[in-house]
Design an enzyme around this catalytic site. Sequence first.
Site: not given
Length: 175
Positions: A7, A68, A141
């Site tokens: 992430d 991501e 996160d």
Amino acid sequence: MRVLGVDPGLTRCGVGVVEGRPGRPCALVAYYVVYTDPEDDLALRLLHLDRSLGDLVSEHRPDAVAVERVFSQHNVRTVMGTAQASGVAVLAGARAGLPVTTYTPSEVKAAVTGSGQADKKQMTTMVTRLLRLPEPPKPADAADALALAICHVWRGGTRSKLAEAAQRARRGGTR
């Protein structure tokens, strides 16, 4: 299949490692958050992120990396840092010779919760349940990185197998 999910973020970059197979429950291997100081020079922050991700790839030896995909945000400064961190994450996987796949937040949400509109709390709850964790991974996160890894195991693993089968069929071979 072992997947390292990222992430991306310049101040906080979540990293999660899971093992699993499509259609089966995944197992937690580890999760981390790589921090950089916003007061530091950008080049040093990116270098720290690069070294940290490279070390985690070397330590955990994943079969693939899931990152991501950067999407448009209202704060241009935030999206720039996220894009830079994303590039470092993609490079860490590529440098190790691993397949790297990017997923949109809605793809990850749909894979993990069944709804592309899930909120952070729903995502964290599902990651905790799916990995059978005693408590939610923190900070968010880390939970997001684990969700990316789960998404890739379930969706990307199937895509990879289909692509490999198609490639073998084009070559005329079977295995």
